[in-house]
Motif scaffolding. Structure first.
Motif, PDB file in Angstrom:
ATOM      1  N   VAL A 162      42.322  47.954  34.068  1.00  0.00           N
ATOM      2  CA  VAL A 162      41.863  47.024  33.034  1.00  0.00           C
ATOM      3  C   VAL A 162      40.732  46.184  33.622  1.00  0.00           C
ATOM      4  CG1 VAL A 162      42.527  45.148  31.483  1.00  0.00           C
ATOM      5  CG2 VAL A 162      44.192  46.936  32.072  1.00  0.00           C
ATOM      6  N   PRO A 163      39.566  46.122  32.968  1.00  0.00           N
ATOM      7  CA  PRO A 163      38.453  45.327  33.511  1.00  0.00           C
ATOM      8  C   PRO A 163      38.791  43.841  33.557  1.00  0.00           C
ATOM      9  CG  PRO A 163      37.951  46.097  31.289  1.00  0.00           C
ATOM     10  CD  PRO A 163      39.205  46.799  31.698  1.00  0.00           C
ATOM     11  N   LEU A 164      38.241  43.163  34.564  1.00  0.00           N
ATOM     12  CA  LEU A 164      38.463  41.735  34.744  1.00  0.00           C
ATOM     13  C   LEU A 164      37.142  40.987  34.651  1.00  0.00           C
ATOM     14  CD1 LEU A 164      40.830  41.759  37.875  1.00  0.00           C
ATOM     15  CD2 LEU A 164      41.510  41.574  35.473  1.00  0.00           C
ATOM     16  N   ARG A 165      37.162  39.828  34.012  1.00  0.00           N
ATOM     17  CA  ARG A 165      35.993  38.946  33.969  1.00  0.00           C
ATOM     18  C   ARG A 165      36.491  37.524  34.161  1.00  0.00           C
ATOM     19  NH1 ARG A 165      31.171  40.777  32.225  1.00  0.00           N
ATOM     20  NH2 ARG A 165      30.591  38.685  31.602  1.00  0.00           N
ATOM     21  N   TYR A 166      36.027  36.873  35.245  1.00  0.00           N
ATOM     22  CA  TYR A 166      36.525  35.545  35.566  1.00  0.00           C
ATOM     23  C   TYR A 166      35.391  34.541  35.723  1.00  0.00           C
ATOM     24  CZ  TYR A 166      41.120  37.546  36.616  1.00  0.00           C
ATOM     25  OH  TYR A 166      42.326  38.177  36.537  1.00  0.00           O
ATOM     26  N   LEU A 167      35.629  33.347  35.203  1.00  0.00           N
ATOM     27  CA  LEU A 167      34.834  32.182  35.558  1.00  0.00           C
ATOM     28  C   LEU A 167      35.666  31.440  36.591  1.00  0.00           C
ATOM     29  CD1 LEU A 167      32.503  30.178  35.244  1.00  0.00           C
ATOM     30  CD2 LEU A 167      33.754  29.145  33.317  1.00  0.00           C
ATOM     31  N   VAL A 168      35.286  31.563  37.850  1.00  0.00           N
ATOM     32  CA  VAL A 168      36.112  31.062  38.951  1.00  0.00           C
ATOM     33  C   VAL A 168      36.060  29.533  38.978  1.00  0.00           C
ATOM     34  CG1 VAL A 168      36.502  31.144  41.436  1.00  0.00           C
ATOM     35  CG2 VAL A 168      35.643  33.165  40.231  1.00  0.00           C
ATOM     36  N   PRO A 169      37.207  28.860  38.979  1.00  0.00           N
ATOM     37  CA  PRO A 169      37.204  27.391  39.027  1.00  0.00           C
ATOM     38  C   PRO A 169      36.509  26.864  40.277  1.00  0.00           C
ATOM     39  CG  PRO A 169      39.385  28.229  38.447  1.00  0.00           C
ATOM     40  CD  PRO A 169      38.568  29.408  38.876  1.00  0.00           C
ATOM     41  N   ALA A 170      36.020  25.637  40.181  1.00  0.00           N
ATOM     42  CA  ALA A 170      35.320  25.019  41.310  1.00  0.00           C
ATOM     43  C   ALA A 170      36.251  24.900  42.510  1.00  0.00           C
ATOM     44  CB  ALA A 170      34.806  23.638  40.900  1.00  0.00           C
ATOM     45  N   ASP A 171      35.655  24.996  43.698  1.00  0.00           N
ATOM     46  CA  ASP A 171      36.382  24.847  44.965  1.00  0.00           C
ATOM     47  C   ASP A 171      37.532  25.847  45.094  1.00  0.00           C
ATOM     48  OD1 ASP A 171      34.725  22.692  45.691  1.00  0.00           O
ATOM     49  OD2 ASP A 171      35.970  21.301  44.524  1.00  0.00           O
ATOM     50  N   THR A 172      37.356  27.020  44.509  1.00  0.00           N
ATOM     51  CA  THR A 172      38.361  28.075  44.615  1.00  0.00           C
ATOM     52  C   THR A 172      37.774  29.246  45.395  1.00  0.00           C
ATOM     53  OG1 THR A 172      39.360  27.480  42.494  1.00  0.00           O
ATOM     54  CG2 THR A 172      39.816  29.697  43.323  1.00  0.00           C
ATOM     55  N   LEU A 173      38.499  29.704  46.411  1.00  0.00           N
ATOM     56  CA  LEU A 173      38.042  30.867  47.168  1.00  0.00           C
ATOM     57  C   LEU A 173      38.083  32.105  46.277  1.00  0.00           C
ATOM     58  CD1 LEU A 173      39.808  30.335  50.627  1.00  0.00           C
ATOM     59  CD2 LEU A 173      37.368  30.085  50.109  1.00  0.00           C
ATOM     60  N   VAL A 174      37.105  32.960  46.432  1.00  0.00           N
ATOM     61  CA  VAL A 174      37.032  34.183  45.636  1.00  0.00           C
ATOM     62  C   VAL A 174      37.939  35.233  46.251  1.00  0.00           C
ATOM     63  CG1 VAL A 174      35.542  36.003  44.757  1.00  0.00           C
ATOM     64  CG2 VAL A 174      34.673  33.669  44.952  1.00  0.00           C
ATOM     65  N   GLU A 175      38.872  35.737  45.466  1.00  0.00           N
ATOM     66  CA  GLU A 175      39.698  36.850  45.896  1.00  0.00           C
ATOM     67  C   GLU A 175      39.246  38.073  45.117  1.00  0.00           C
ATOM     68  OE1 GLU A 175      44.347  38.061  46.760  1.00  0.00           O
ATOM     69  OE2 GLU A 175      43.837  36.070  45.991  1.00  0.00           O
ATOM     70  N   LEU A 176      38.827  39.101  45.838  1.00  0.00           N
ATOM     71  CA  LEU A 176      38.176  40.241  45.204  1.00  0.00           C
ATOM     72  C   LEU A 176      39.172  41.285  44.702  1.00  0.00           C
ATOM     73  CD1 LEU A 176      35.074  40.747  47.524  1.00  0.00           C
ATOM     74  CD2 LEU A 176      35.240  39.465  45.375  1.00  0.00           C
ATOM     75  N   TRP A 177      39.883  40.933  43.613  1.00  0.00           N
ATOM     76  CA  TRP A 177      40.622  41.971  42.913  1.00  0.00           C
ATOM     77  C   TRP A 177      39.597  42.922  42.289  1.00  0.00           C
ATOM     78  CZ3 TRP A 177      41.575  36.686  41.483  1.00  0.00           C
ATOM     79  CH2 TRP A 177      42.690  36.123  42.120  1.00  0.00           C
ATOM     80  N   ASP A 178      39.943  44.179  42.125  1.00  0.00           N
ATOM     81  CA  ASP A 178      38.956  45.105  41.581  1.00  0.00           C
ATOM     82  C   ASP A 178      39.305  45.620  40.193  1.00  0.00           C
ATOM     83  OD1 ASP A 178      41.004  46.827  42.219  1.00  0.00           O
ATOM     84  OD2 ASP A 178      39.987  47.672  43.960  1.00  0.00           O
ATOM     85  N   SER A 179      40.443  45.215  39.637  1.00  0.00           N
ATOM     86  CA  SER A 179      40.795  45.574  38.261  1.00  0.00           C
ATOM     87  C   SER A 179      42.091  44.878  37.928  1.00  0.00           C
ATOM     88  CB  SER A 179      40.942  47.096  38.099  1.00  0.00           C
ATOM     89  OG  SER A 179      41.963  47.590  38.940  1.00  0.00           O
TER      90      SER A 179
END
Length: 313
Positions: A226-243
């Motif tokens: 399932v495709p993912l689209r995120y607006l990452v909250p401020a001061d949050t580390l990016v975790e690279l899920w791929d789907s």
């Protein structure tokens, strides 16, 4: 007069001959013909060769895209073939990618920053015309002019700043795309800019982990992505899920309990499903949960070891 005894004897001989001939023509069925034949199990998945990794700097790359050089060094130190190029050589390198794959097939990984992200998509399109798959594409704040993800890309990740002038490419997939897709907009993180987004050691670490896993991932794990689209909250580390994957809701489940069970932040469930973080769930509905594409654990690693024998006193 006709001798009845001779007629009876003659008839018996004829019947015996007929029965012997029929038996020879139609031999008795063996038990093996009535046995149910089951399909043989599929052969075990053979790991693929190590991937070939091509990295592309953006405009004025030696000055502003130095993070690509650092990432290339980390990948090379880990034992991978990882070279970094200027985006201006895009089509030239694209032809080399195609020729190298035809000479000896191996997973292809394309990683590009800024105009280098656009270049990664261009090379993917070139490979599609040659029916060559691209295992992984990672675009890091690609240019606005970047095209759509073609069908031959198996996994695509976009890390970008939607309010960026130099980058900001909100890359989408073409209709019918069935691979893994994840998009991360970092515009709310004030510490990230176009000229430092590709230098994150944390993102480098996760890319290295993904590349290491690629040869061990069987093709069928692509199903149900399932495709993912995120607006990452401020001061949050990016975790690279791929789907994402659809998870059924059981009685008693809440958004918070599902997030905890799957070890993902609550905000990802809220955004993936367009729900409030405290939304009420109904048993039987499904919730999209982000996932990492990891190879299945071997049975031996999943088995519970037998208890140690008790020591004699």
């Amino acid at each position: 007069m006709i001798d009845l005894r001779r007629l009876v004897a003659l008839a018996a001989v004829v019947l015996l001959a007929l029965s012997t001939g029929m038996a020879a023509a139609s031999p008795a069925k063996s038990k093996s013909t009535t046995a149910v034949h089951t399909a043989p199990p599929p052969p075990p998945f053979e790991p693929l060769p190590p991937p070939r990794i091509y990295l592309f700097r953006g405009a004025m790359g030696p000055i502003f895209s130095t993070g690509m050089d650092r990432l290339s060094e980390k990948l090379t130190q880990a034992g991978f073939s990882a070279d970094v190029y200027e985006f201006t050589l895009c089509r030239f390198i694209g032809n080399r990618v195609i020729a190298s794959y035809k000479e000896k097939a191996a997973p292809i990984v394309l990683i590009g920053h800024s105009m280098g992200g656009l270049c990664s998509i261009i090379i993917s399109e070139m490979a599609e015309k040659e029916n060559i798959p691209i295992s992984l594409v990672i675009a890091i704040d690609p240019a606005h002019a970047t095209g759509d993800v073609p069908l031959n890309v198996e996994r695509f990740i976009n890390i970008f700043l939607s309010d960026s002038v130099l980058g900001g490419g909100d890359v989408v997939a073409v209709p019918g795309f069935r691979g893994h897709y994840a998009s991360y907009d970092l515009k709310e993180n004030g510490r990230v800019s176009h000229i430092n987004i590709e230098k994150s050691d944390d993102i480098h670490r996760q890319i290295l982990e993904m590349v290491t896993q690629l040869p061990r991932i069987p093709p069928q794990t692509q199903s149900g992505a399932v495709p993912l689209r995120y607006l990452v909250p401020a001061d949050t580390l990016v975790e690279l899920w791929d789907s994402g994957v659809r998870v059924p809701v059981r009685p008693g489940d809440t958004m918070e309990s599902i997030a905890a069970a799957n070890r993902v932040p609550l905000w990802t469930l809220a955004q993936s499903n367009s729900l409030a973080e405290n939304a009420q769930l109904t048993p039987g509905q499904t919730v999209i949960v982000p996932r990492h594409l990891t190879p299945p654990e071997p049975a031996s690693a999943m088995a519970t070891p037998p208890p140690a024998p008790a020591k004699r006193k």
